[in-house]
Motif scaffolding. Structure first.
Motif, short mmCIF file in Angstrom:
data_model
loop_
_atom_site.label_atom_id
_atom_site.label_comp_id
_atom_site.label_asym_id
_atom_site.label_seq_id
_atom_site.Cartn_x
_atom_site.Cartn_y
_atom_site.Cartn_z
N THR A 78 14.65 36.53 -6.43
CA THR A 78 15.00 35.27 -5.59
C THR A 78 14.17 34.79 -4.66
O THR A 78 14.31 33.90 -4.13
CB THR A 78 16.51 35.74 -4.69
OG1 THR A 78 15.91 36.78 -3.69
CG2 THR A 78 17.41 36.37 -5.56
N HIS A 277 19.69 22.92 -5.60
CA HIS A 277 19.25 24.23 -6.03
C HIS A 277 18.68 25.08 -4.92
O HIS A 277 17.90 24.57 -4.06
CB HIS A 277 18.42 23.89 -7.12
CG HIS A 277 18.77 23.25 -8.58
ND1 HIS A 277 19.23 23.90 -9.49
CD2 HIS A 277 18.78 21.99 -8.84
CE1 HIS A 277 19.71 22.95 -10.32
NE2 HIS A 277 19.24 21.83 -9.77
N ASP A 279 17.18 29.06 -4.84
CA ASP A 279 17.00 30.33 -5.34
C ASP A 279 17.83 30.12 -6.88
O ASP A 279 17.63 29.57 -7.80
CB ASP A 279 17.39 31.33 -4.74
CG ASP A 279 16.57 31.39 -3.30
OD1 ASP A 279 15.46 30.90 -3.42
OD2 ASP A 279 17.11 32.02 -2.49
N TRP A 280 18.65 31.13 -6.88
CA TRP A 280 19.45 31.42 -8.32
C TRP A 280 20.67 30.32 -8.55
O TRP A 280 21.25 30.44 -9.24
CB TRP A 280 19.80 32.58 -8.55
CG TRP A 280 18.67 33.46 -9.09
CD1 TRP A 280 17.33 33.42 -9.14
CD2 TRP A 280 18.69 34.80 -9.70
NE1 TRP A 280 16.51 34.25 -9.77
CE2 TRP A 280 17.28 35.11 -9.82
CE3 TRP A 280 19.64 35.46 -10.35
CZ2 TRP A 280 17.01 36.28 -10.90
CZ3 TRP A 280 19.53 36.82 -11.18
CH2 TRP A 280 18.04 36.88 -11.33
N LEU A 316 25.28 29.68 -11.49
CA LEU A 316 24.01 30.39 -11.37
C LEU A 316 22.91 29.98 -12.55
O LEU A 316 23.46 29.62 -13.70
CB LEU A 316 24.16 31.81 -11.68
CG LEU A 316 25.25 32.40 -10.42
CD1 LEU A 316 25.69 34.06 -10.97
CD2 LEU A 316 24.74 32.51 -9.09
N GLU A 317 21.65 30.09 -11.97
CA GLU A 317 20.36 29.76 -12.86
C GLU A 317 19.65 31.01 -12.70
O GLU A 317 19.06 31.35 -11.72
CB GLU A 317 19.86 28.39 -12.47
CG GLU A 317 18.77 27.99 -13.40
CD GLU A 317 18.20 26.82 -12.93
OE1 GLU A 317 18.47 25.62 -13.53
OE2 GLU A 317 17.20 26.88 -12.44
N ALA A 318 19.25 31.52 -13.91
CA ALA A 318 18.46 32.69 -14.19
C ALA A 318 17.18 32.39 -14.77
O ALA A 318 17.31 31.77 -16.10
CB ALA A 318 19.24 33.80 -14.76
N ALA A 325 15.50 28.51 -18.99
CA ALA A 325 16.45 29.13 -17.85
C ALA A 325 17.83 29.06 -18.35
O ALA A 325 18.24 28.21 -19.10
CB ALA A 325 16.15 28.44 -16.36
N GLN A 327 22.08 28.86 -17.77
CA GLN A 327 22.89 28.63 -16.58
C GLN A 327 24.37 28.99 -17.02
O GLN A 327 24.79 28.98 -17.96
CB GLN A 327 22.98 27.24 -16.47
CG GLN A 327 21.87 26.51 -15.72
CD GLN A 327 21.61 24.97 -15.55
OE1 GLN A 327 22.57 24.48 -15.83
NE2 GLN A 327 20.81 24.46 -14.69
#
Length: 366
Positions: A78, A277, A279-280, A316-318, A325, A327
């Motif tokens: 993060t 946005h 972080d995640w 959430l976006e990783a 990425a 979502q």
């Protein structure tokens, strides 16, 4: 300046005192790398501008420097992590320090401040305006044995030598009671104007990246039952903001609003999606418009009804790689324009006041 910046500068100075003593004339070269997840961070020209703003507008880095400073910024979970490594001319590591911050722009600012402190000894010295004249470097006047050497006061200016007499003119004797001749005065030296500090350039504005993506979704509240659909997205992405256009299509489903009559219902629409946005996590506003199509199976007649809604999205976006990425998001919308179908010979249906959707997308950055 926070403690992390001061500790970085101190550790680099303590780890490499020989580098400062031997390489101050040749300077240092800089290499800057943005690793996975940090493609949206400030670029190398922005970092160099931050360093130069702390050194009166002077960029201290050179391409053929004897020392090598390597800076790597990447995303770790993060937070964003920055690593600074100092190498000598043979590639041996002389010092290392790591910094971290949840905001990449703030992290690059801290790295620039630390590099400006470390690079200050590498700057060439500035000549002092109007310096005092240096004393003559000739050999001292020899003295006779037993005679003390004459003392010369450093503050007393030397007397100018008397000009030689003109040809044919004898030198006039000086009376013994005449006062000593005053030395010729030197012309006044011009006073240098005070130096003006160069304005500190600020970092250039952040450049957006192009983002495109696609995914699948489950929606409820528009059609008579839960519908499976797909979505595609295209837009611009900054570090903390994005603006996208999104298309959504719901696959046809069969429903029976009244006995004996089967109707096929499908949907197609588009949305304007501004998002913030952190972080995640991300949150968006949604403005959606489109249409709902229904076809009666017995007559094959098709009819389109307009549809519009306003709402919001959270998700959430990783990061999966340097340019990909994933979502996961959920939408909640208020149906402002509700599609409905009411046949003449039976009971019809209409969209619910609230609609929901859950989507899984894959986003690519360029």
């Amino acid at each position: 300046m926070n403690r992390a910046v001061l500790s970085l500068a101190a550790s680099l100075f303590l780890a490499a005192p020989a580098a400062l003593a031997q390489g101050a004339q040749r300077g240092a070269r800089l290499s800057y790398t943005r690793g996975p997840g940090a493609e949206g961070c400030l670029e190398e020209p922005s970092l160099r501008a931050i360093v130069a703003s702390q050194l009166a507008g002077v960029d201290p880095f050179v391409h053929d420097g004897a020392r090598h400073i390597e800076v790597v910024v990447q995303r770790k979970g993060t937070v964003f992590q920055g690593e600074i490594v100092l190498h000598d001319r043979d590639g041996r590591e002389l010092g290392r320090q790591e910094l971290s911050n949840p905001v990449c722009g703030v992290l690059v600012q801290h790295i620039g401040l630390s590099l400006s402190i470390f690079m200050r000894p590498f700057l060439p010295p500035r000549p002092a305006p109007g310096g005092a004249p240096t004393p003559p470097s000739g050999p001292p006047t020899p003295t006779a044995p037993g005679e003390a050497a004459p003392s010369v006061s450093p503050s007393a200016p030397p007397h100018a030598a008397s000009p030689p007499p003109a040809p044919g003119e004898a030198a006039r004797p000086t009376p013994p009671d005449a006062p000593p001749e005053a030395p010729a005065s030197e012309p006044p030296r011009p006073v240098a104007a005070p130096a003006r500090l160069a304005p500190r350039p600020g970092p250039p504005p952040e450049r957006p990246r192009l983002q495109v993506g696609a995914g699948v979704l489950l929606g409820a509240g528009v059609a008579p039952s839960v519908a499976v659909g797909f979505s595609g997205v295209a837009g611009l992405r900054w570090e903390r903001f994005s603006l996208s256009l999104e298309a959504r299509g719901d696959l046809p489903i069969d429903t029976e609003p009244y006995h004996g009559r089967i109707i096929e219902v499908s949907g197609l629409g588009g949305s304007l999606v501004p998002c913030g946005h952190a972080d995640w996590f991300f949150g968006c506003a949604l403005a959606t418009a489109g249409g709902v199509w229904h076809v009666r199976e017995s007559t094959a007649r098709e009819r389109a009804v307009p549809y519009a809604a306003l709402g919001f999205r959270a998700g959430l976006e990783a990061p999966l790689s340097a340019r990909l990425a994933g979502q996961l998001s959920g939408d909640l919308l208020v149906n402002m324009l509700r599609p409905h179908f009411r046949p003449i010979d039976g009971e019809g249906w209409s969209a619910a006041p609230i609609s929901e959707a859950v989507a899984l997308r894959l986003i690519a950055f360029f």
